[in-house]
Every structure is written in structure tokens, then in C-alpha cells.
Design an enzyme around this catalytic site. Structure first.
Site, PDB file in Angstrom:
ATOM      1  N   GLY A  11      30.774 -24.894 -10.467  1.00 50.28           N
ATOM      2  CA  GLY A  11      31.078 -24.433 -11.753  1.00 50.28           C
ATOM      3  C   GLY A  11      32.599 -25.171 -11.814  1.00 50.28           C
ATOM      4  O   GLY A  11      33.406 -24.980 -10.778  1.00 50.28           O
ATOM      5  N   ARG A  74      26.025 -29.104  -9.035  1.00 47.29           N
ATOM      6  CA  ARG A  74      25.602 -28.212  -8.118  1.00 47.29           C
ATOM      7  C   ARG A  74      24.365 -29.019  -7.618  1.00 47.29           C
ATOM      8  O   ARG A  74      23.339 -29.257  -8.279  1.00 47.29           O
ATOM      9  CB  ARG A  74      25.039 -26.947  -8.785  1.00 47.29           C
ATOM     10  N   ASP A 105      32.688 -20.557  -3.296  1.00 36.32           N
ATOM     11  CA  ASP A 105      32.435 -20.151  -1.897  1.00 36.32           C
ATOM     12  C   ASP A 105      31.135 -20.925  -1.642  1.00 36.32           C
ATOM     13  O   ASP A 105      30.848 -21.441  -0.414  1.00 36.32           O
ATOM     14  CB  ASP A 105      32.170 -18.359  -1.891  1.00 36.32           C
ATOM     15  N   SER A 150      37.648 -21.688  -9.221  1.00 35.06           N
ATOM     16  CA  SER A 150      36.682 -20.819  -9.739  1.00 35.06           C
ATOM     17  C   SER A 150      37.359 -19.931 -10.817  1.00 35.06           C
ATOM     18  O   SER A 150      38.592 -19.512 -10.497  1.00 35.06           O
ATOM     19  CB  SER A 150      36.192 -19.810  -8.856  1.00 35.06           C
ATOM     20  N   ASP A 152      36.394 -17.184 -11.532  1.00 27.12           N
ATOM     21  CA  ASP A 152      35.910 -15.525 -11.311  1.00 27.12           C
ATOM     22  C   ASP A 152      36.929 -14.898 -10.638  1.00 27.12           C
ATOM     23  O   ASP A 152      36.865 -13.722 -10.560  1.00 27.12           O
ATOM     24  CB  ASP A 152      34.715 -15.570 -10.652  1.00 27.12           C
ATOM     25  N   ARG A 187      35.987  -2.172 -37.434  1.00 27.06           N
ATOM     26  CA  ARG A 187      34.584  -2.316 -36.531  1.00 27.06           C
ATOM     27  C   ARG A 187      35.052  -2.138 -34.961  1.00 27.06           C
ATOM     28  O   ARG A 187      36.171  -2.197 -34.534  1.00 27.06           O
ATOM     29  CB  ARG A 187      34.322  -3.722 -36.753  1.00 27.06           C
ATOM     30  N   MET A 194      32.581 -13.619 -18.409  1.00 34.16           N
ATOM     31  CA  MET A 194      31.774 -14.168 -17.279  1.00 34.16           C
ATOM     32  C   MET A 194      32.391 -13.285 -16.113  1.00 34.16           C
ATOM     33  O   MET A 194      33.422 -12.744 -16.232  1.00 34.16           O
ATOM     34  CB  MET A 194      32.258 -15.558 -16.956  1.00 34.16           C
ATOM     35  N   ARG A 280      29.715  -5.301 -33.633  1.00 30.57           N
ATOM     36  CA  ARG A 280      29.543  -6.638 -33.317  1.00 30.57           C
ATOM     37  C   ARG A 280      29.274  -6.912 -31.773  1.00 30.57           C
ATOM     38  O   ARG A 280      30.336  -6.365 -31.308  1.00 30.57           O
ATOM     39  CB  ARG A 280      30.178  -7.635 -34.099  1.00 30.57           C
ATOM     40  N   GLN A 288      35.580 -20.229 -21.765  1.00 29.70           N
ATOM     41  CA  GLN A 288      36.456 -19.465 -21.021  1.00 29.70           C
ATOM     42  C   GLN A 288      36.582 -20.330 -19.821  1.00 29.70           C
ATOM     43  O   GLN A 288      37.760 -20.479 -18.777  1.00 29.70           O
ATOM     44  CB  GLN A 288      35.606 -18.311 -20.195  1.00 29.70           C
TER      45      GLN A 288
HETATM   46  O1  F6P Z   1      32.188 -20.193 -12.312  1.00 27.32           O
HETATM   47  C1  F6P Z   1      31.394 -19.017 -12.271  1.00 27.32           C
HETATM   48  C2  F6P Z   1      30.965 -18.576 -13.641  1.00 27.32           C
HETATM   49  O2  F6P Z   1      31.806 -18.731 -14.322  1.00 27.32           O
HETATM   50  C3  F6P Z   1      29.825 -17.449 -13.474  1.00 27.32           C
HETATM   51  O3  F6P Z   1      30.962 -16.048 -13.929  1.00 27.32           O
HETATM   52  C4  F6P Z   1      28.911 -17.625 -14.362  1.00 27.32           C
HETATM   53  O4  F6P Z   1      28.100 -16.526 -14.375  1.00 27.32           O
HETATM   54  C5  F6P Z   1      28.650 -19.003 -14.020  1.00 27.32           C
HETATM   55  O5  F6P Z   1      29.784 -19.726 -13.801  1.00 27.32           O
HETATM   56  C6  F6P Z   1      28.041 -19.675 -15.408  1.00 27.32           C
HETATM   57  O6  F6P Z   1      28.084 -20.897 -14.929  1.00 27.32           O
HETATM   58  P1  F6P Z   1      26.856 -22.013 -15.447  1.00 27.32           P
HETATM   59  O7  F6P Z   1      26.639 -21.878 -16.866  1.00 27.32           O
HETATM   60  O8  F6P Z   1      27.485 -23.378 -15.075  1.00 27.32           O
HETATM   61  O9  F6P Z   1      25.790 -21.910 -14.481  1.00 27.32           O
END
Ligand code: F6P
Length: 368
Positions: A11, A74, A105, A150, A152, A187, A194, A280, A288
Site C-alpha cells: 500500500g 501487491r 512488513d 505505511s 498505519d 449531531r 484505517m 451520521r 488518508q
Molecule cells: O496501508 C495499510 C492500509 O492503510 C490498512 O490500514 C488498510 O486496511 C489497507 O491499507 C487498505 O488498503 P487497500 O485498499 O489498498 O487494500
């Protein structure tokens, strides 16, 4: 002249373009030829146009760019030996025996496996007549250096991954926009961010936004989470707050490992027999991962990219595969597989509900 390949994999994250720029320019400065591999491991397997010698001017403008201009993927074929065999052949043909890879990773584990298999891949290529014994002589060892890209912030052993602060900035901005309209309408909003296995983004965005309640995978909720959340939200409303913000990592779960969904939380907040809030749901999603990297990610990508080239040039056949981390504001080299292992163990102990151990593991320092 040393020939180094640089690629991005898995990603994407903000700052990957800045990594490429730093590696290309540092490599050229240190008398190396630098090749950009397009589309991650796919490019290594495809070869040809996918492996391009890159010059100083080619990476002009990359520092503030979002995404990865050399693309990412990927790659399933690289999981199989035939894929890695073709990749090895393409590298030898181009005279490359060092890769700097920026990814998560999974991508970094793939790289280490490639390195471990390298001698046997070359032997097989010679035995099949695809390369000559002479061709492989200068390429006996493959040298890999990892950079963690990443959003995350999910790799053990480094304080921040490249991209995580930009994603946090995007999320905090979205939440502040949501707060404006939430306040106008009194609201409640349930905001999903993510982080399948890691709650760093949700936790930090919640802290940075003054959220009422936060769900992260590392802290699965107890049976009484509904009562707990409602009583906190009620208290804040009683104190005069006009808007409610609940931030959820996509991996939010209860103590039995069952997913807690945004709809479950929405239904609870809007229950006419309970809080009865006009609620909502906002899923922040892929914005992101986009947009220009914040200054922190540009700086991290640049300093780590420079260090990665130094690590490649200083490596010996005995050197363990390393990745470049940041610890207490210092750019350092660390053993890659120890970090990947610790990250996997964290995921396993979280699954096994041993949260104390998970916290300890996340904080573990492994030897340099
Ligand atoms: O980059 C990691 C991540 O942001 C995860 O938090 C998320 O679940 C995933 O990528 C989603 O990525 P994609 O839509 O590219 O599979």
C-alpha cells in the site's frame, strides 16, 4: 560502479516519492547507478522497461509529491519461487545486487526471503542455462535495505513509519470539518479510519481532535462497552458539548474478537430509548493515503533514504538485512526480521487476548 535498485511495494503512503528522490540523489552522489523499479516486485519480474536507470533531474519535484511516482503493487507472483527466479535473472542482467525497498512488513519480509534464497536462485538459473556461471560471479550476494512506508505506523522497532503523520494530518483535518457541521446540528458522528491491525491512527486522531470515545484493535472492548460509551457521551453532553465524535479504527473489536462496526455504534447513539442523538457515519477511506506529505514525512523519508544508501554501501556479505528506523529522534539501522517477527507476535498475542504482553512487545528494544 555499484548498481542499486529502489522500489516501493504494498500500500502506498505519503513520503514514498521523497524516499525515491533521496535514494536516487544520494546514490548518484556516491558514484552509484540507481535504477527505479516500476510497480514493486511486478517490475522486477517484468524486467525491461520496468527497471529504469534514473538520473538526478528525473526526481525533481518528488519531495512534496503524494503517492509513489514509480507506482506500487501487491505482487502475488513474487510469493512463488518461479516469480523470484525471473526477478533474480532480471537483476543480474541489469548488474544490480542491492535493493532499497520502501513498503510495509509484508513487502519487507518478501525482500528478506529473496535475499536468503539468492544463491540458490542464481544456481538454478545457471543450471537451466538462463545465465552463465561467469555472469553470476560479481553478484554472489544480494543486499537488501528496508524503509518502512505505511500510514498505519504498525512496525515494531521504529517510532514512526513514513506516511503516518501525513495520514494523521488528513484524518484530523476531516474530523475538524465534521466537527463544524456536527456542532451546527448538535449531531453525533462515528468516524472510521484505517488501521486493520494497528490503532495508532485512530488513537492519535482521537487525541488530536478531542474525541469522546475511541475504538482500537489493541484495546478490545469489554462486555460493558455500550454502557461505558453512552455514559461518557451523556456526561459530555450534560456539560454543554453540542457535538459527539467517536473515532474507530477499522479493526475495532470486542474482547471475543468480534468486529464492532460503525453501524453498531451509530444505532446505539441514535437509540430513541437511550441518547437519541442524530447520528451520521463518516468513513474517511483512501484520502488518508493521498495528498502531499507533511514536513515530518518529507524529513523522515529524506534522512532515511540517505541512510539506506550508506547502509547498502557499507554492507558486507555477513551483514544481516536491516531496515532504517527512527528511535528517539535518531535515524538508526535495525535488524529487519526481528522487527517483522515482533510485529507478528504483537498481532498474535492480541488475537490471544494477552494485551499486557502486546504492550510490552510493542515497546521491546531489540539489539542493533
Ligand atoms: O496501508 C495499510 C492500509 O492503510 C490498512 O490500514 C488498510 O486496511 C489497507 O491499507 C487498505 O488498503 P487497500 O485498499 O489498498 O487494500
Amino acid at each position: 560502479r555499484k548498481k542499486i535498485a529502489v522500489m516501493t511495494s504494498g500500500g502506498d503512503s505519503q513520503g514514498m516519492a521523497a524516499v525515491i528522490r533521496a535514494v536516487v540523489r544520494t546514490g548518484i552522489n556516491m558514484n552509484c547507478d540507481v535504477f527505479c523499479v516500476q510497480q514493486g516486485y511486478n517490475g522486477l519480474i517484468e524486467g525491461g522497461e520496468y527497471i529504469r536507470k534514473t538520473e538526478w533531474a528525473d526526481v525533481r519535484g518528488y519531495l512534496p509529491r503524494g503517492g509513489t511516482p514509480i507506482r506500487t503493487a501487491r505482487c502475488k507472483a513474487f510469493y512463488e519461487r518461479p516469480g523470484r527466479l525471473t526477478a533474480a535473472k532480471n537483476m543480474v542482467i541489469n548488474g544490480i545486487d542491492a535493493i532499497i525497498i520502501c513498503g510495509g512488513d509484508g513487502s519487507l519480509t518478501g525482500a528478506d526471503r529473496f535475499r536468503a534464497e539468492w544463491p540458490s536462485l542464481l544456481e538454478e538459473l545457471v543450471s537451466k542455462g538462463e545465465l552463465t556461471a561467469q555472469q553470476i560471479v560479481p553478484h554472489k550476494h544480494l543486499n537488501i535495505v528496508g524503509l518502512v512506508g505505511s500510514i498505519d505506523n504498525d512496525l515494531s522497532g521504529t517510532d514512526a513509519t513514513i506516511g503516518c503523520y501525513s495520514a494523521l494530518d488528513r484524518i484530523s483535518t476531516v474530523i475538524s470539518w465534521v466537527q463544524d457541521t456536527a456542532d451546527s446540528h448538535s449531531r453525533a458522528f462515528v468516524i472510521e479510519v484505517m488501521g486493520r491491525h494497528c490503532g495508532w491512527l485512530a488513537l492519535m486522531a482521537g487525541v488530536a481532535s478531542g474525541a469522546d470515545f475511541i475504538f482500537i484493535p489493541e484495546q478490545p472492548r469489554e462486555d460493558n462497552w455500550k454502557e461505558e460509551m453512552c455514559s461518557i457521551v451523556k456526561k459530555h453532553r450534560d456539560e454543554g458539548k453540542h457535538q459527539t465524535i467517536v473515532v474507530m479504527a477499522e479493526g475495532a473489536q470486542d474482547r471475543y474478537g468480534k468486529k464492532i462496526t460503525t453501524d453498531m455504534v451509530k444505532d446505539l447513539l441514535s437509540d430513541p430509548h437511550g441518547l437519541d442523538l442524530d447520528t451520521r457515519v463518516t468513513i474517511v477511506g483512501h484520502p488518508q493515503r493521498g495528498g502531499k506529505p507533511v514536513a515530518h514525512d518529507r524529513m523522515l523519508a529524506t534522512l532515511q533514504g540517505v541512510e539506506a544508501v550508506h547502509a547498502v554501501l557499507e554492507a558486507t556479505p555477513e551483514t544481516e538485512t536491516c531496515f532504517i528506523a527512527i528511535n528517539e529522534n535518531k535515524i538508526v539501522r535495525k535488524p529487519l526480521m526481528a522487527a517483522v517477527q515482533a510485529t507478528k507476535e504483537v498481532a498474535e498475542v492480541i488475537k490471544a487476548q494477552d494485551f499486557e504482553k502486546a504492550v510490552k512487545l510493542r515497546d521491546t528494544e531489540f539489539a542493533d
